[in-house]
Design an enzyme around this catalytic site. Structure first.
Site, PDB file in Angstrom:
ATOM      1  CE  LYS A 269      -3.199   2.625   2.989  1.00  0.00           C
ATOM      2  NZ  LYS A 269      -4.065   2.607   4.193  1.00  0.00           N
ATOM      3  CG  ASP A 274      -5.235   7.853   4.981  1.00  0.00           C
ATOM      4  OD1 ASP A 274      -6.134   8.574   4.484  1.00  0.00           O
ATOM      5  OD2 ASP A 274      -5.477   6.790   5.592  1.00  0.00           O
ATOM      6  CE  LYS A 281      -6.172   8.473   8.500  1.00  0.00           C
ATOM      7  NZ  LYS A 281      -6.865   7.353   9.158  1.00  0.00           N
ATOM      8  NE  ARG A 355     -11.041  -1.068   3.774  1.00  0.00           N
ATOM      9  CZ  ARG A 355     -11.630  -1.282   4.948  1.00  0.00           C
ATOM     10  NH1 ARG A 355     -12.796  -1.908   5.005  1.00  0.00           N
ATOM     11  NH2 ARG A 355     -11.066  -0.886   6.065  1.00  0.00           N
TER      12      ARG A 355
HETATM   13  N1  BES Z   1      -4.098   4.371   7.017  1.00  0.00           N
HETATM   14  C1  BES Z   1      -5.214   4.087   7.828  1.00  0.00           C
HETATM   15  C2  BES Z   1      -4.934   3.015   8.889  1.00  0.00           C
HETATM   16  C3  BES Z   1      -3.925   3.406   9.947  1.00  0.00           C
HETATM   17  C4  BES Z   1      -4.344   4.029  11.098  1.00  0.00           C
HETATM   18  C5  BES Z   1      -2.588   3.108   9.793  1.00  0.00           C
HETATM   19  C6  BES Z   1      -3.413   4.379  12.072  1.00  0.00           C
HETATM   20  C7  BES Z   1      -1.665   3.441  10.748  1.00  0.00           C
HETATM   21  C8  BES Z   1      -2.069   4.074  11.892  1.00  0.00           C
HETATM   22  C9  BES Z   1      -6.375   3.587   6.965  1.00  0.00           C
HETATM   23  O1  BES Z   1      -6.446   4.079   5.683  1.00  0.00           O
HETATM   24  C10 BES Z   1      -7.635   3.977   7.664  1.00  0.00           C
HETATM   25  O2  BES Z   1      -7.844   5.143   7.819  1.00  0.00           O
HETATM   26  N2  BES Z   1      -8.427   2.999   8.056  1.00  0.00           N
HETATM   27  C11 BES Z   1      -9.631   3.240   8.737  1.00  0.00           C
HETATM   28  C12 BES Z   1     -10.676   2.347   8.128  1.00  0.00           C
HETATM   29  C13 BES Z   1     -12.067   2.602   8.620  1.00  0.00           C
HETATM   30  C14 BES Z   1     -12.559   3.936   8.132  1.00  0.00           C
HETATM   31  C15 BES Z   1     -12.940   1.490   8.110  1.00  0.00           C
HETATM   32  C16 BES Z   1      -9.417   2.888  10.203  1.00  0.00           C
HETATM   33  O3  BES Z   1      -8.821   1.867  10.490  1.00  0.00           O
HETATM   34  O4  BES Z   1      -9.822   3.674  11.050  1.00  0.00           O
HETATM   35 ZN    ZN Z   2      -4.612   4.659   4.863  1.00  0.00          ZN
HETATM   36 ZN    ZN Z   3      -7.493   5.950   5.597  1.00  0.00          ZN
END
Ligand code: BES
Ligand code: ZN
Ligand code: ZN
Length: 508
Positions: A269, A274, A281, A355
């Protein structure tokens, strides 16, 4: 840092410092230490008896030689109890003692083969671990500090053995360790770079440079070709950003292009930043989302090592790279995207973007005929909730494949833990208006994300590693051994070990 090997004794090493390993609970000290301690007038023995030195894992005590030895400093490092000793503890203790010696101003240091008395670990492995521990533990990302700390650097590291016959083995081990640890540090450099610098284009350019250095085939796909290929999921994520996306392909042909065995596919990935997109976020710690391309960096680092280790296996690495930002052109919750294989995805959170870009990469991998497929991704915070900071989540549709990776992850000193993939979890991803949705529902967030990927993988043998817990050591965490603030370079060692183990299997 240069590595050297000499036969002889640590007691006559001419340099700045030496490292001595001591097991916890050892009442009598071993021969090497005894010889040195005799010169020191019994200081070490005295400190052990008084309990000042206990041999506790990674505990370093620096002693001055006061002219009694041809060196200035002695680092006595605790190895923990012998029955809990692992190869990774060699990396850890060497990392810890190298940093302690560097702090004390040492430039030329030496060690014996730490843990050789545990008869199950071979000298070449020990040498490899020593090289890895030193290079990983002394890593730093200091390029943006204009006022450089005045810190001496360790320039020469000598491994000393009393057994001349094993010198070629040690040489081989050091070479392997150097290649692997330097590749891990390449990955760390890519991840630690700020997102303002490490755009998808920059990631592609740096990968190109690395590929030229080590001799890997490289192809970079840009937006027009992505459109032709129908990579609607990747393009959907990218459409909110001014920075164009890149799809990086690295190929290594160790078995030759005519081989009938499908190439191994490794996918990472590569979200270079992000923000969450429209599903933005919270602002705290958002800076750490520059590490959301750690999976891409890991597969790139792996390929850099592989190009030098030269296994007789074909391997292709894919890294979809994009930013995820909110803007007037950004994709939105409620949108429906179409992946490369024609499957439609209902977007419920633009923050579940990993994803999406992996879906297109998986389709591309399948079209290329790659098998098995291993993906590495900072995918979910749910995985952090499940496993904390020390362990990568593992998911598979092929138990035999994951079992092999479990073994190689252990040698790598990288913890992985398998989570279940029962069918019911997949049902949580079902959408009313598209083929699948990018949000599972309440609970099991790491698993529903893995199930989403499996929907695109179908029955190709596959393992997914969620490295959200392990890719990055956050601001609040304490540093120890080679686990330093910032990028860890996690999964490079596991993947390289896996590939080399597969190579040994096929050579036999
Ligand atoms: N990049 C993040 C996941 C992440 C969070 C990696 C903290 C490292 C540290 C990913 O893209 C994400 O934001 N995932 C969300 C998914 C949810 C919205 C279903 C998550 O895990 O909160
Ligand atoms: Zn991410
Ligand atoms: Zn994300």
């Amino acid at each position: 840092m240069r590595f050297h090997i000499t036969s002889g004794s640590l007691a006559i090493f001419q340099g700045d410092g030496i490292i001595l390993g001591l097991f916890e609970g050892d009442k009598k000290i071993d021969n090497t230490i005894a010889v040195i301690d005799k010169n020191l007038g019994g200081t070490i023995k005295k400190m052990i008896v008084s309990g000042e030195i206990k041999g506790k894992l990674n505990e370093v005590t620096i002693l001055h030689a006061c002219g009694k030895l041809p060196i200035n400093k002695i680092a006595v490092v605790g190895l923990g109890t012998p029955n809990k000793f692992t190869v990774d503890r060699i990396r850890q203790t060497i990392a810890e003692s190298c940093r302690a010696l560097r702090k004390s101003g040492a430039k030329r240091i030496a060690t014996g083969l730490i843990g050789l008395e545990i008869k199950t670990i071979k000298p070449d492995t020990i040498a490899q671990m020593i090289a890895e521990g030193a290079l990983l533990g002394l890593y730093g990302f200091k390029k943006y500090q204009t006022k450089q700390e005045e810190q001496s650097q360790i320039e020469d590291f000598t491994i000393i053995t009393s057994d001349k016959k094993i010198i070629p083995m040690i040489e081989q081990g050091i070479k392997q360790g150097e290649i692997i640890a330097k590749a891990v540090n390449v990955t760390r450099d890519l991840v630690n770079e700020p997102a303002g610098v490490m755009t998808p284009t920059e990631l592609a350019n740096r990968t190109k440079r690395l590929a030229q250095q080590v001799g890997l085939e490289i192809k970079i796909i840009g937006q027009p070709e992505m459109k032709n290929l129908g990579m609607g999921a990747l393009l959907g994520v990218a459409q909110g950003s001014q920075q164009p996306p890149r799809f990086i392909i690295l190929r290594y042909w160790g078995a030759g292009k005519k081989s009938i065995i499908p190439p191994l596919g490794i996918i990472g990935k590569g979200v270079t930043f992000d923000s969450g997109g429209i599903s933005i976020k919270p602002s705290s710690d958002m800076d750490e989302m520059k590490s959301d391309m750690a999976g891409a960096a890991a597969v790139i680092g792996t390929m850099v090592a592989i190009a030098q280790l030269k296994p007789k296996i074909n391997i292709t690495a894919l890294a979809p790279a994009t930013e995820n930002l909110p803007s007037g052109t950004a994709f939105k919750p409620g949108d429906i995207l179409k992946a490369m294989n024609g499957k439609t995805i209902e977007i419920l959170s633009t923050d579940a973007e990993g994803r999406l870009i992996l879906a297109d990469a998986i389709c591309y991998a399948k079209q290329m005929g790659l098998s098995p497929i291993i993906d590495v991704a900072t995918l979910t915070s749910a995985c952090i909730v499940a496993l904390g900071a020390y362990c990568t989540g593992a998911f598979t549709n092929n138990q035999a494949l994951l079992n092999k990776l479990k073994v190689t992850s252990q040698q790598a000193g990288e913890y992985i833990w398998q989570l279940p993939m029962f069918e019911e979890y997949g049902e949580m991803d079902k959408s009313n208006i598209a083929d699948i949705k990018n949000l599972g529902g309440k609970g099991a967030g790491a698993i529903t994300a893995a199930k989403f990927l499996e929907f695109f993988v179908e029955d190709t043998p596959w393992v997914h590693f969620d490295i959200a817990p392990t890719a990055y050591v956050s601001k609040g965490e304490t540093e120890k051994h080679y686990r330093l603030r910032g990028a860890t370079g996690v999964m490079v060692r596991t993947l390289v070990n896996y590939i080399m183990a597969e190579n040994n299997r096929t050579e036999k």
